[in-house]
Write an enzyme that holds these catalytic residues in place. Structure first.
Site, PDB file in Angstrom:
ATOM      1  N   ASP A 102      -1.049   1.340  -3.986  1.00  0.00           N
ATOM      2  CA  ASP A 102      -1.927   0.324  -4.581  1.00  0.00           C
ATOM      3  C   ASP A 102      -3.271   0.897  -4.994  1.00  0.00           C
ATOM      4  O   ASP A 102      -4.180   0.160  -5.372  1.00  0.00           O
ATOM      5  CB  ASP A 102      -2.109  -0.856  -3.634  1.00  0.00           C
ATOM      6  CG  ASP A 102      -2.889  -0.522  -2.377  1.00  0.00           C
ATOM      7  OD1 ASP A 102      -2.931   0.660  -1.992  1.00  0.00           O
ATOM      8  OD2 ASP A 102      -3.470  -1.450  -1.772  1.00  0.00           O
TER       9      ASP A 102
ATOM     10  N   ASP B  65      -5.812   2.217  -3.471  1.00  0.00           N
ATOM     11  CA  ASP B  65      -7.069   2.089  -2.745  1.00  0.00           C
ATOM     12  C   ASP B  65      -7.369   3.346  -1.932  1.00  0.00           C
ATOM     13  O   ASP B  65      -8.452   3.472  -1.362  1.00  0.00           O
ATOM     14  CB  ASP B  65      -7.089   0.838  -1.858  1.00  0.00           C
ATOM     15  CG  ASP B  65      -6.046   0.839  -0.751  1.00  0.00           C
ATOM     16  OD1 ASP B  65      -5.173   1.740  -0.744  1.00  0.00           O
ATOM     17  OD2 ASP B  65      -6.087  -0.071   0.104  1.00  0.00           O
TER      18      ASP B  65
ATOM     19  N   ASP C 151      -2.418   6.352  -3.543  1.00  0.00           N
ATOM     20  CA  ASP C 151      -1.272   5.730  -2.884  1.00  0.00           C
ATOM     21  C   ASP C 151      -0.769   4.581  -3.748  1.00  0.00           C
ATOM     22  O   ASP C 151      -1.221   4.390  -4.882  1.00  0.00           O
ATOM     23  CB  ASP C 151      -1.631   5.267  -1.466  1.00  0.00           C
ATOM     24  CG  ASP C 151      -2.633   4.121  -1.449  1.00  0.00           C
ATOM     25  OD1 ASP C 151      -3.365   3.966  -2.453  1.00  0.00           O
ATOM     26  OD2 ASP C 151      -2.689   3.375  -0.459  1.00  0.00           O
TER      27      ASP C 151
ATOM     28  N   SER D 295       0.808  -1.211   0.000  1.00  0.00           N
ATOM     29  CA  SER D 295       0.000   0.000   0.000  1.00  0.00           C
ATOM     30  C   SER D 295       0.847   1.269   0.000  1.00  0.00           C
ATOM     31  O   SER D 295       1.607   1.528  -0.917  1.00  0.00           O
ATOM     32  CB  SER D 295      -0.967  -0.044   1.188  1.00  0.00           C
ATOM     33  OG  SER D 295      -1.900   0.990   1.135  1.00  0.00           O
TER      34      SER D 295
END
Length: 450
Positions: free
Chosen positions: A245, A247, A243, A102
């Site tokens: 990833d 999400d 960010d 992440s």
């Protein structure tokens, strides 16, 4: 929380806690548990990754484990975490796996598993996977024609996911000029095509050149400084930031000021309320939600339920109450009408639509959800046991109680352990930045001494 799986999957520094052998074992164990759960001899698992240098290493090990145990793999390549969740559901896969850490630095990575409904794997199934790995239980290896196969669907499924995202709005964004920061992460593979699918939208893309080590490095939703400067210097109407990833999504207004997850959710919830679509007249936040969101909800006749930190907890509350919108100040926002998890690009489109139709400047759009000064200090802690020991210390409890009494209802204090890192976090909100800073620093110093 298990011994391997934390609040957001398995996390660690690659080859210093998370390595190819563990990834291989996770692949084996996941295939076995999916076979037992589904009754299928050949369960199918979708697998995607972010742009970290270690993601290829872990991906290949996971795929080897899955195929060795007879599971077929739907190979998605670089793909946002919410994209993997959506594709898992759309293709009828039995599970989805994301390789990502992440918003963390590039040397970290992680393994997160979704079930066939696109939700994070239930604790009970994570525990069964852990049990196989930690207790060295044998997983039957397949041979001959029973080995798993790899189905490469990278470009096809990326296009389908982008088309899905675009379908969630019915605005052409004519006249908008925005700057999009992809954090050199997974959205680098989808955001350019997504925003290009709106011909009347003028969107410039930055930090979309991943090299394996520059993910989240001075860019993206956790490092907004460069985006703020570029938005103001370039005269953009809005800046968007994802960010690693994708999400999470945060924004920057025309003045270069941050628009956080609370403000994004408030602006979208206000429109849902006006359209009669805000089920239960309720938003779901977390204990980290700013006082400003609490006040916004009260002033607009909304309910705000706050869960422990983590989009998993937010989603559970949303499902329990059939609520349609929830999220975190950090930028995870869940729109249940379109997704089973927080999706940065989807949220960006929803917010863009609200912004465009309002006719307001971005700063004006979120002005009724004030951000109270908030200070967050992270204190490194040696171990999980030490975190628990400090959290249980009476001296810390007494100090927090005394500080809360001094704030006298004009602020808020939260001390909590991180679910993904060896940290304790001190968060203080107050009417002034100085008061919040002083209080947070004093509590942080006490924790360091403990």
């Amino acid at each position: 929380m298990g011994k391997l799986f934390g609040t957001d999957g398995i996390r660690g520094v690659v080859n210093a806690g998370l390595d190819a052998m563990l990834a291989f074992q996770v692949g084996l164990a996941t295939a076995q548990v999916m076979r037992e759960e589904t009754g299928k001899d050949r369960p199918r698992v979708a697998i995607g990754k972010d742009t970290r240098i270690s993601s290829d290493l872990l991906e290949n090990a996971l795929v080897a484990g899955l195929c060795s145990a007879g599971a077929d793999v739907l190979h998605l390549g670089v793909m946002p975490t919410p994209g993997v969740a959506w594709i898992t559901v759309e293709t009828g896969a039995d599970a989805g796996i994301v390789i990502s850490a992440s918003h963390n630095p590039f040397e970290h990575n992680g393994i997160k598993i979704f079930n066939s409904q696109g939700y994070k794997l239930p604790d009970a199934l994570e525990e069964r996977i852990e049990d196989i790995i930690l207790n060295h239980k044998e997983v039957p290896l397949k041979t001959h024609g029973d080995l798993g196969r790899i189905i490469h669907a990278d470009q096809e499924e990326k296009a389908a996911y982008v088309k899905h995202l675009a379908s969630t709005v019915d605005d052409d964004f004519d006249g908008l000029r925005i700057l999009v920061d992809c954090a050199n992460g997974a959205s680098s593979a989808t955001a350019p095509a997504l925003f290009a699918s709106f011909p009347k939208l003028k969107a410039d893309i930055i930090y979309a050149d991943p090299d394996g080590v520059n993910i989240n490095n001075g860019c993206g939703s956790t490092h907004l400084g460069q985006l703020k400067e570029k938005v103001v210097a370039g005269g953009y109407m809005l800046g968007l930031a994802f960010d690693g990833d994708a999400d999470r999504f945060l924004a920057v207004d025309e003045r270069g000021e941050e628009i956080d997850g609370d403000q994004i959710m408030a602006a979208c919830a206000r429109v849902l309320q006006a359209e009669g679509k805000l089920n239960g007249n309720t938003m779901v936040g977390t204990v980290m939600s700013n006082m400003g969101l609490h006040i916004f909800a009260k002033e607009h006749g909304m309910n705000l339920y706050c869960t422990p930190v983590g989009d998993r907890n937010v989603l559970e509350k949303m499902l329990d109450g059939d609520y349609v919108i929830g999220g975190e100040q950090s930028g995870h926002t869940i729109f249940r009408a379109y997704a089973t998890t927080g999706d940065g690009q989807l949220t960006a489109l929803q917010f863009l639509q609200v912004f465009h139709r309002s006719g307001l400047k971005a700063s004006e759009l979120v002005a009724d959800c004030k951000r109270y000064p908030q200070v967050l200090i992270n204190i490194p802690v040696a171990s999980k046991e030490k975190k628990e020991e400090i959290m249980a210390a009476q001296s810390l409890k007494d100090a927090v109680a005394a500080k809360e009494a001094a704030l006298n209802g004009t602020g808020r204090i939260l001390v909590r352990p991180s679910g993904t890192e060896a940290l304790l976090r001190v968060m203080v909100e107050a009417q002034t930045s100085e008061a919040a800073q002083n209080c947070a620093e004093e509590l942080a110093e006490l924790i360091k001494n403990l």
